[in-house]
Design an enzyme around this catalytic site. Structure first.
Site, PDB file in Angstrom:
ATOM      1  N   ASN A   1       0.840  -1.195   0.000  1.00 51.75           N
ATOM      2  CA  ASN A   1       0.000   0.000   0.000  1.00 51.75           C
ATOM      3  C   ASN A   1       0.873   1.241   0.000  1.00 51.75           C
ATOM      4  OD1 ASN A   1       0.488   0.865   2.869  1.00 51.75           O
ATOM      5  ND2 ASN A   1      -0.280  -1.213   3.175  1.00 51.75           N
TER       6      ASN A   1
ATOM      7  N   ASP B   1      -4.435  -6.358   5.066  1.00 48.75           N
ATOM      8  CA  ASP B   1      -5.496  -7.130   5.719  1.00 48.75           C
ATOM      9  C   ASP B   1      -5.655  -8.518   5.082  1.00 48.75           C
ATOM     10  OD1 ASP B   1      -6.210  -5.197   7.578  1.00 48.75           O
ATOM     11  OD2 ASP B   1      -7.474  -4.149   6.137  1.00 48.75           O
TER      12      ASP B   1
ATOM     13  N   LYS C   1       7.471 -17.705 -10.933  1.00 50.95           N
ATOM     14  CA  LYS C   1       6.901 -16.487 -11.503  1.00 50.95           C
ATOM     15  C   LYS C   1       5.665 -16.807 -12.339  1.00 50.95           C
ATOM     16  CE  LYS C   1       7.999 -12.665 -14.453  1.00 50.95           C
ATOM     17  NZ  LYS C   1       8.705 -12.396 -15.693  1.00 50.95           N
TER      18      LYS C   1
ATOM     19  N   PHE D   1      -4.075   3.318  14.892  1.00 48.49           N
ATOM     20  CA  PHE D   1      -4.375   4.334  13.893  1.00 48.49           C
ATOM     21  C   PHE D   1      -5.564   3.854  13.063  1.00 48.49           C
ATOM     22  CE2 PHE D   1      -1.188   7.741  13.522  1.00 48.49           C
ATOM     23  CZ  PHE D   1      -0.385   7.387  14.592  1.00 48.49           C
TER      24      PHE D   1
ATOM     25  N   LYS E   1     -13.496   1.112  15.863  1.00 49.96           N
ATOM     26  CA  LYS E   1     -12.169   0.483  15.997  1.00 49.96           C
ATOM     27  C   LYS E   1     -11.671   0.551  17.443  1.00 49.96           C
ATOM     28  CE  LYS E   1     -10.575   0.719  11.349  1.00 49.96           C
ATOM     29  NZ  LYS E   1      -9.958   1.448  10.271  1.00 49.96           N
TER      30      LYS E   1
ATOM     31  N   LYS F   1     -10.986  -3.058  18.998  1.00 47.75           N
ATOM     32  CA  LYS F   1      -9.585  -3.404  19.228  1.00 47.75           C
ATOM     33  C   LYS F   1      -9.139  -3.084  20.652  1.00 47.75           C
ATOM     34  CE  LYS F   1      -8.613  -3.257  14.400  1.00 47.75           C
ATOM     35  NZ  LYS F   1      -7.597  -3.424  13.379  1.00 47.75           N
TER      36      LYS F   1
HETATM   37  N1  CTP Z   1      -3.700  -3.271  12.147  1.00 48.37           N
HETATM   38  C1  CTP Z   1      -3.007  -4.381  12.601  1.00 48.37           C
HETATM   39  N2  CTP Z   1      -3.054  -5.566  11.933  1.00 48.37           N
HETATM   40  C2  CTP Z   1      -3.806  -5.689  10.819  1.00 48.37           C
HETATM   41  C3  CTP Z   1      -4.538  -4.580  10.335  1.00 48.37           C
HETATM   42  C4  CTP Z   1      -4.467  -3.398  11.035  1.00 48.37           C
HETATM   43  O1  CTP Z   1      -2.327  -4.266  13.613  1.00 48.37           O
HETATM   44  N3  CTP Z   1      -3.834  -6.857  10.169  1.00 48.37           N
HETATM   45  C5  CTP Z   1      -3.652  -2.027  12.915  1.00 48.37           C
HETATM   46  C6  CTP Z   1      -3.050  -0.850  12.204  1.00 48.37           C
HETATM   47  O2  CTP Z   1      -1.671  -0.746  12.467  1.00 48.37           O
HETATM   48  C7  CTP Z   1      -3.817   0.318  12.801  1.00 48.37           C
HETATM   49  C8  CTP Z   1      -5.170  -0.260  13.109  1.00 48.37           C
HETATM   50  O3  CTP Z   1      -4.974  -1.664  13.178  1.00 48.37           O
HETATM   51  O4  CTP Z   1      -3.244   0.755  14.015  1.00 48.37           O
HETATM   52  C9  CTP Z   1      -6.230   0.055  12.137  1.00 48.37           C
HETATM   53  O5  CTP Z   1      -5.813  -0.192  10.837  1.00 48.37           O
HETATM   54  P1  CTP Z   1      -6.764   0.073   9.593  1.00 48.37           P
HETATM   55  O6  CTP Z   1      -6.138  -0.510   8.381  1.00 48.37           O
HETATM   56  O7  CTP Z   1      -7.224   1.481   9.549  1.00 48.37           O
HETATM   57  O8  CTP Z   1      -8.031  -0.739  10.022  1.00 48.37           O
HETATM   58  P2  CTP Z   1      -8.430  -2.229   9.869  1.00 48.37           P
HETATM   59  O9  CTP Z   1      -8.475  -2.868  11.197  1.00 48.37           O
HETATM   60  O10 CTP Z   1      -7.591  -2.900   8.842  1.00 48.37           O
HETATM   61  O11 CTP Z   1      -9.916  -2.061   9.393  1.00 48.37           O
HETATM   62  P3  CTP Z   1     -10.477  -1.606   7.944  1.00 48.37           P
HETATM   63  O12 CTP Z   1      -9.476  -2.053   6.934  1.00 48.37           O
HETATM   64  O13 CTP Z   1     -11.777  -2.300   7.869  1.00 48.37           O
HETATM   65  O14 CTP Z   1     -10.630  -0.114   8.017  1.00 48.37           O
END
Ligand code: CTP
Length: 410
Positions: free
Chosen positions: A210, A279, A289, A323, A337, A341
């Site tokens: 990303n 995610d 490959k 975050f 969140k 969390k």
């Molecule tokens: N995070 C994490 N592990 C993951 C995904 C996210 O520790 N597999 C943490 C990120 O570092 C951040 C927080 O969770 O502190 C939220 O991340 P974000 O990507 O905004 O949210 P998600 O939990 O992935 O939810 P969504 O994608 O549905 O917004």
């Protein structure tokens, strides 16, 4: 020993800076004096050199020494070395330059290059102080977190009476000590920070990732280290250098990040998860490959571990900050969140807003607390945002009388 840079600018009150140096030395503070060109019309650099036993910096590029790399980057070296930048007396001119980010001499360049707290003590003619332009500039500095010590009323060198006299040395020293004290408020903490993106391999040459640059997490690591914390920075692949004094653990995948976080969790008292973690990952990465074909290609993804949720299950007394990068319905998502969390704070930003999110030096965030508090910050640099987050962390550690208790001691 604390180190500050004292910027002296051109005003009649410049002579008072000599006394300020003495008094700050009595507080065990080491001082590097930086003078602007016009300050030297009022006081000779030799005065400060004699008082501090150090060379006074008078220009950006040394005339006495031939221009070389060392002198060209000295402002960066000084910027990193100091625990605070103090400017006393500060003229209307320097205040305008700081407000606008002009960098045409050593002092103005130092101001831009340092992440240390800044204390400014203005002194000028009353009309200059009260002028709308100066008012506006002072407000810009204050909004940015600069501590501006208002001048006192009294008889001014120009013959007029009113506000414009350099504040009393006591008030200035008090503000400097306060700035330095705030800065060491994480001395007993170990802060674990995750930063940057993670990468998930599709085949040996391709991966999904990303747009995270890692800057927000690195800013948190840098700010925490500056405030005296031990910092472990678990970083995905980014193009940034580890901040001074920070222990960096490099990872690529979410799984590696997860493992590194758990391996370092025991010693952490504060956890800040700024990484943009993938995610999902390809469920069956190709061993070789992937070859070009003419058919549509479907790739199956499986969810990765939620590192933050996992840490929150083992939270203990730690302060946990997550975050939330959002593109819509920021507050609603951030609040859910926070709950899901079980974090103490969620720092939410709308990554589509101008001046926020990926690849910017600035960010616009709202900090949501589990106590229901909600703090919307203006557009700030990422280092400033980092300090605001850490201010909240310090509060949380204090409010539960946990400052300094190591996780092992519990
Ligand atoms: N995070 C994490 N592990 C993951 C995904 C996210 O520790 N597999 C943490 C990120 O570092 C951040 C927080 O969770 O502190 C939220 O991340 P974000 O990507 O905004 O949210 P998600 O939990 O992935 O939810 P969504 O994608 O549905 O917004």
């Amino acid at each position: 020993m604390m180190r500050i840079a004292l910027g002296v600018t051109g005003g009649v009150a410049a002579y008072k800076a000599a006394e300020l140096v003495r008094r700050l030395q009595q507080e065990q503070i080491e001082i590097q004096v930086v003078m602007t060109r016009s300050a030297q019309e009022f006081v000779a650099p030799l005065t400060f050199a004699a008082l501090t036993g150090q060379k006074v910096i008078t220009q950006l590029f040394g005339a006495e020494a031939p221009a070389n790399v060392e002198s060209a980057i000295e402002h960066i070296a000084v910027a990193q070395r100091i625990d605070a930048l103090v400017i006393a007396p500060a003229t209307a001119d320097i205040i305008a330059k700081l407000a606008r980010g002009v960098a045409d001499d050593f002092l103005t360049t130092l101001y831009l290059a340092t992440t240390a707290p800044v204390v400014v003590a203005p002194a000028m003619n009353v009309n200059m102080w009260e002028h709308a332009a100066t008012r506006e500039n002072v407000q810009i500095l204050r909004d940015r977190g600069v501590r501006v010590i208002a001048p006192e009323e009294g008889y001014l060198a120009c013959g007029m009476t009113g506000a414009g006299r350099l504040a009393g040395l006591e008030a200035i020293i008090e503000a400097v000590l306060e700035a330095l004290r705030i800065r060491r408020d994480l001395e007993k903490e170990t802060v674990l920070v995750t930063a940057g993106p993670t990468c998930e391999d599709l085949d040996p040459v391709r991966f999904l990732t990303n747009r995270s640059s890692g800057r927000m997490g690195y800013a948190v690591a840098e700010a925490a280290a500056r405030r005296g914390a031990r910092v472990v920075l678990i970083s995905g692949p980014v193009a940034l250098e580890a901040p001074a004094g920070v222990e960096r653990v490099d990872v690529r995948t979410t799984e590696q990040m997860h493992r590194a976080v758990l391996a370092n969790l025991d010693r952490a008292t504060v956890v800040v998860m700024a990484a943009a973690v993938a995610d999902y990952r390809p469920a069956r990465p190709y061993a070789n490959k992937l070859k070009r074909g003419t058919e549509r290609l479907n790739i199956e993804f499986e969810p990765t571990a939620d590192i933050l949720a996992d840490v929150s299950r083992r939270k203990g007394d730690r302060v946990l900050v997550g975050f939330a990068a959002e593109t819509a319905q920021l507050a609603a998502h951030a609040r859910s969140k926070l709950k899901e969390k079980a974090a103490d704070l969620i720092v939410a930003n709308d990554v589509t807003a101008p001046g926020a999110g990926f690849d910017h030096d600035t960010n616009i965030v709202t900090i949501f607390g589990s106590d229901g508090r909600e703090q919307s910050l203006p557009k700030l640099t990422k280092i400033q945002v980092a300090h605001r987050i850490l201010d909240e962390v310090v509060e949380l550690r204090r409010s539960t009388h946990r400052v300094g208790s190591s996780p092992e001691a519990r």
